[in-house]
Design a protein around this motif. Sequence first.
Motif, mmCIF file in Angstrom:
data_model
loop_
_atom_site.group_PDB
_atom_site.id
_atom_site.type_symbol
_atom_site.label_atom_id
_atom_site.label_comp_id
_atom_site.label_asym_id
_atom_site.label_seq_id
_atom_site.Cartn_x
_atom_site.Cartn_y
_atom_site.Cartn_z
ATOM 1 N N VAL B 52 0.680 -1.115 0.162
ATOM 2 C CA VAL B 52 0.058 0.009 -0.180
ATOM 3 C C VAL B 52 0.845 1.359 -0.155
ATOM 4 C CG1 VAL B 52 -1.920 1.183 1.223
ATOM 5 C CG2 VAL B 52 -1.628 -1.201 1.276
ATOM 6 N N ASN B 83 -5.972 -4.500 -1.626
ATOM 7 C CA ASN B 83 -7.175 -3.408 -1.714
ATOM 8 C C ASN B 83 -8.290 -3.381 -2.484
ATOM 9 O OD1 ASN B 83 -6.663 -2.520 0.961
ATOM 10 N ND2 ASN B 83 -5.330 -0.825 0.354
ATOM 11 N N LYS B 86 -11.312 -1.733 -2.145
ATOM 12 C CA LYS B 86 -11.636 -0.431 -2.100
ATOM 13 C C LYS B 86 -11.732 0.282 -3.261
ATOM 14 C CE LYS B 86 -9.742 -1.322 2.512
ATOM 15 N NZ LYS B 86 -9.358 -2.556 2.399
ATOM 16 N N GLY B 87 -11.540 1.775 -3.127
ATOM 17 C CA GLY B 87 -11.562 2.403 -4.326
ATOM 18 C C GLY B 87 -10.436 2.393 -5.122
ATOM 19 N N PRO B 88 -10.129 2.855 -6.337
ATOM 20 C CA PRO B 88 -9.132 2.633 -7.239
ATOM 21 C C PRO B 88 -7.868 3.483 -6.440
ATOM 22 C CG PRO B 88 -10.428 4.282 -8.005
ATOM 23 C CD PRO B 88 -11.328 3.549 -7.098
ATOM 24 N N ALA B 89 -8.099 4.344 -5.865
ATOM 25 C CA ALA B 89 -6.686 4.988 -5.113
ATOM 26 C C ALA B 89 -6.102 4.197 -4.092
ATOM 27 C CB ALA B 89 -7.009 6.311 -4.216
ATOM 28 N N MET B 90 -6.732 3.114 -3.643
ATOM 29 C CA MET B 90 -6.060 2.011 -2.780
ATOM 30 C C MET B 90 -5.573 0.986 -3.381
ATOM 31 S SD MET B 90 -6.296 4.006 -0.096
ATOM 32 C CE MET B 90 -5.353 2.598 0.739
ATOM 33 N N THR B 428 -0.640 6.072 2.430
ATOM 34 C CA THR B 428 -1.558 6.680 1.406
ATOM 35 C C THR B 428 -2.236 8.004 2.259
ATOM 36 O OG1 THR B 428 -3.627 5.577 1.885
ATOM 37 C CG2 THR B 428 -2.088 4.595 0.098
ATOM 38 N N ALA B 431 -0.668 11.620 1.613
ATOM 39 C CA ALA B 431 -1.062 12.433 0.658
ATOM 40 C C ALA B 431 -2.378 13.086 0.543
ATOM 41 C CB ALA B 431 -1.027 11.471 -0.709
ATOM 42 N N ARG B 434 -4.763 11.837 -2.325
ATOM 43 C CA ARG B 434 -4.722 10.504 -2.682
ATOM 44 C C ARG B 434 -5.426 9.970 -3.874
ATOM 45 N NH1 ARG B 434 -6.021 7.260 2.583
ATOM 46 N NH2 ARG B 434 -8.156 8.536 2.405
ATOM 47 N N ILE B 435 -6.754 10.532 -4.195
ATOM 48 C CA ILE B 435 -7.423 10.204 -5.237
ATOM 49 C C ILE B 435 -6.635 10.291 -6.404
ATOM 50 C CG2 ILE B 435 -9.689 10.212 -6.167
ATOM 51 C CD1 ILE B 435 -10.093 9.443 -3.529
ATOM 52 N N TYR B 551 -15.407 7.687 -10.865
ATOM 53 C CA TYR B 551 -15.007 8.399 -9.884
ATOM 54 C C TYR B 551 -14.895 9.941 -10.089
ATOM 55 C CZ TYR B 551 -14.536 3.960 -7.936
ATOM 56 O OH TYR B 551 -14.715 2.610 -7.640
ATOM 57 N N TYR B 554 -15.289 12.684 -7.493
ATOM 58 C CA TYR B 554 -14.451 12.763 -6.561
ATOM 59 C C TYR B 554 -12.915 13.241 -6.916
ATOM 60 C CZ TYR B 554 -16.975 10.458 -3.012
ATOM 61 O OH TYR B 554 -18.095 10.242 -1.897
#
Lengths: 458, 624
Positions: B52, B83, B86-90, B428, B431, B434-435, B551, B554
């Motif tokens: 991560v 991950n 979870k969302g793509p940032a993760m 993460t 940052a 992050r997104i 997304y 966001y």
Amino acid sequence: MQFENQDDTICALSTAQGTGAIAIVRISGSKALEIAASISKKGPDAYVPNKSIFARIFKNDELLDETVITYFKNPSSFTGEDVIEIACHGSVYIQKELLKLLVQKGCRMANPGEFSFRAFLNKKMDLSQTEAIADLISSDSAASHRVAMNQMRGGFSEEIRELRQELLNFASLIELELDFSQEDVEFADRTALVELITKIDNRIRKLINSFQLGNVLKDGVPVAIIGPPNAGKSTLLNAILNEDKAIVSDIAGTTRDSIEDVINIGGVNFRFIDTAGIRKTKDVVENLGIQRSYDHIKKARIILYLMDLDSKTVSIEKLTERIASFRADSVHDDQELIPVFNKIDLNQNVSKEELSKLGIVISAKNKSGVNQLIEKLTKSVSLSDSDNIIVSNVRHFDVLNKSQQALEKVSFGLDNEIPGDLLAMDIREALDYLGEITGEVSNDELLGNIFGNFCIGK
Amino acid sequence: MLQEYDVIVVGGGHAGCEAALASAKLGSSTLLVTMNMGTIAQMSCNPAMGGVAKGQIVREIDALGGGSGYITDVSAIQFKMLNLSKGPAMWSPRAQSDRLRFAEEWRLLLEKTDNVDFWQDMVDGLIIEEGELKGVTTAMGMKIYSKAVVLTNGTFLNGLIHLGEKNFKGGRTGERASYGITEQLEGLGFESGRMKTGTPPRVDGRSLDYSKMEEQPGDDNPQKFSYRSTTQPLKEQRSCYITYTNNKTHEILRTGFDRSPMFNGAIKSVGPRYCPSIEDKINRFAERERHQIFAEPEGWNTIEIYVNGFSTSLPEDVQLEAMKTIPGFENVKMFRPGYAIEYDYFPPTQLSHSLETKLVENLFFAGQINGTTGYEEAASQGLIAGVNAHLKINGKDPFILSRSDAYIGVLIDDLITKGTKEPYRMFTSRAEFRILLRQDNADIRLTEMGNKIGLASNDQLEAVQKKLSRTKAIKRVLEKHSVSPEDVNPFLESIKSSPIKQKVKAQSVLLRPNITLNELMETSPELKEKILVAAENNEEAIQQAEIQIKYAGYISREQDNALKLNKLENVKIPADITYESFSSLSAEAVEKMNKIRPTTLGQASRISGVSPSDISVLMVYLGN
């Protein structure tokens, strides 16, 4: 740390705070004209640069005030941007409602010194003037911070801090499950989070409503006059009010109910509450009045604790003791207690000098010492609230609204089970806005919380 | 004896390899000096890359034209995208590496890179003549001249290894420490400090009983780190295994506490809170009855196993006895005990964004010498230092990534602005954007920049441009193409999403939560056909389009936030500013600003102790 951006349209009261004949509210920014047009039901064309026009201002189609509006077109204005100045009637209520309306229409409450700051950025001032402004900004920021803290009275600030801390713990849990998902960690309980968000949201809504001008400012600063029967509470009130509203008689226990009167001292409204005297009695009606007196003490911001000196047995020691025990039993930390000694004209046994160290010495009947009391009242309000009471309140209103919007996003995300990283983004926004009321949030704060509380690491 | 070089890189770890590769690829003659050519790119701790936030960094290095992504792909024995729920940032790529192959591939890559020379020796000082950096001196008594020097000394500077009550000098177990540099730099006015890190024991895989552990295989459809077509996803993989400590383990470990350098005061320096030793975990979190242990293979063929989760500096006999209580480890044979190591670092607030030191021109620091931990953190700093050493000696502007460009930008800005008191690892949550900093778009964010400075190849750039145009084409299809109720309603009903009443644009269906583009494509052969044509059958582009659409809200909000921040970033603070002359600045702000010497208002605003009103004051002065 957040730094307000310089592109938006800002507003603030430009004249002194408090009640006056007229007040001027200034708007600066690219949307100034559009916003003025939208609240006055006059099209932008009605506004001619450097000309004042008569305009009625409406809030939800209800007439708020009749005003005179002047339009300064950029760059020929104080700030160098489009500026609108609204001269409205000087009531505190109108000023506040007008500012609230402007915030609703998209203005942001200006920070201290921000109009001057924009003037500088737009080269309306030369460098020699800037040092003064820099001083102003830094001093005002500290002052406004203090005001902001003091503003959130009745434990709001503390309460928001606690709620925010709970939310921060959740944010940390969510960060934990994001950054340490590969490790053996607990996960944030979404049901508990929903409950917390609802709790905070309800609280914030209540605060928003309470700032809807209802309580504090419209009604004035609540001041309870407390004391044993026949200490001269009503006489004191009358001396301050300069009129005979309360029934005054020499029979102890005459005032069985509470009487309120609003008086404007130095631009601030004080709401005086004359209460039934406090003593032990079997009279049912009087006991009801006494009970109400205690209720009034709880709600008051300032407590005038009146003691009469019309007795041979009073001594400095006894009075000191009485004040201390009253303070311990009935006064909260956020309330100000002002001991007042009445009927000095009837007592020669105690020294006035010693007494004035304990409180204010007056003779309500002869009206001596009343001015000192009034001075003390003014001072106690300006110490805690300073002059910015109205602006700061609207700023809080502004931030509270933004917090609430952010919380709505979090709720929406929780309802739709969005991924943790997106949820975290919404929660951070809410934390930031809540943090504007209580302090500030940073990424370090989140990580510190994680490291402090959870066992992580392979 | 040796020629004069443009750039000398001291140290051959992750930072040193990336630094040498970058400066050489940009055209500088580069000498890599290492104490042992047999340990170039040695993974000192766990045999894995990514994870991560770290996986995102490796993708960024690859997008810029660095080597770590490629090396990881060609030496991986297992791949997982972490991950995914979870969302793509993760989404974070992680690979288990073959330790020996990883090192070999790096060495081979450097060997075939033009402009890279090697020298095996210990650098014990810098040549500084009349205040100017001229090169390095070595333990063999050599003077090697160069225009710039990149120091990547890792844990070797005055390294001290602790194992129970014993301690001995060394940079890694079995390797000598390095001396001289710290003392000389301190003489030049540098501030230095000590940090601590640790590593777990390595054991004999033949002595473990995997039937008592839980198997952790790689992904069914493994992806890879490098955006380049020169590497392929794994076809075969090796598994890791999970097991747990228990109260008995903890009891035995506690018997060694009085001989532990952590608790008897022998180690005074700070270790990482997020990577605690097993003794630290049971001490601080006494209520926990078990801790997770991963048995990780060290390579394709070797029997050596890395005991992840069991970092320790307790006496070796206690380590062994404690391990024997862990299910599956009852008959464990130990190859090498875990140990702790203390080493010198230089608080990174002494650097500028280019990683050049503020005190000595043309001297660059990268990796653990800056107080960081982790291969990925080190490698990315090495790349930036190597690039900037080259740019500096050629009189060009430094290459600086912003906090909204890359994790690498966040890493370096944090280091030089806030410093660090414990080994710095990327998360993460460090940052703020992050997104935006996702593993799927590192190439879109960075390859053009990397190509501009000459590090990322034209092939890399073309690949990104193709990805972008395909993504755009797919998005256009989704915006224009309407899907009918007959086609999508059966699918919508099956996932309890409300059916549509009339034809709607495909995009509006995709925007609903819990619907993927692949699922949507399956509902309509016509839509699928159109998308595959637009994507030219490229999976990556389909995924990119999906993320950008789903997304969008966001992402655009975050972009707005980044723009706001960048406004402050664009206000430059002159280098010769005298903070004392601003009467309105707080004393603390003056002190901190003088120490950090921020280059922009944005950087100043991130210094702890500098308040918004201090920034307002500066803004007024710098405003016009």
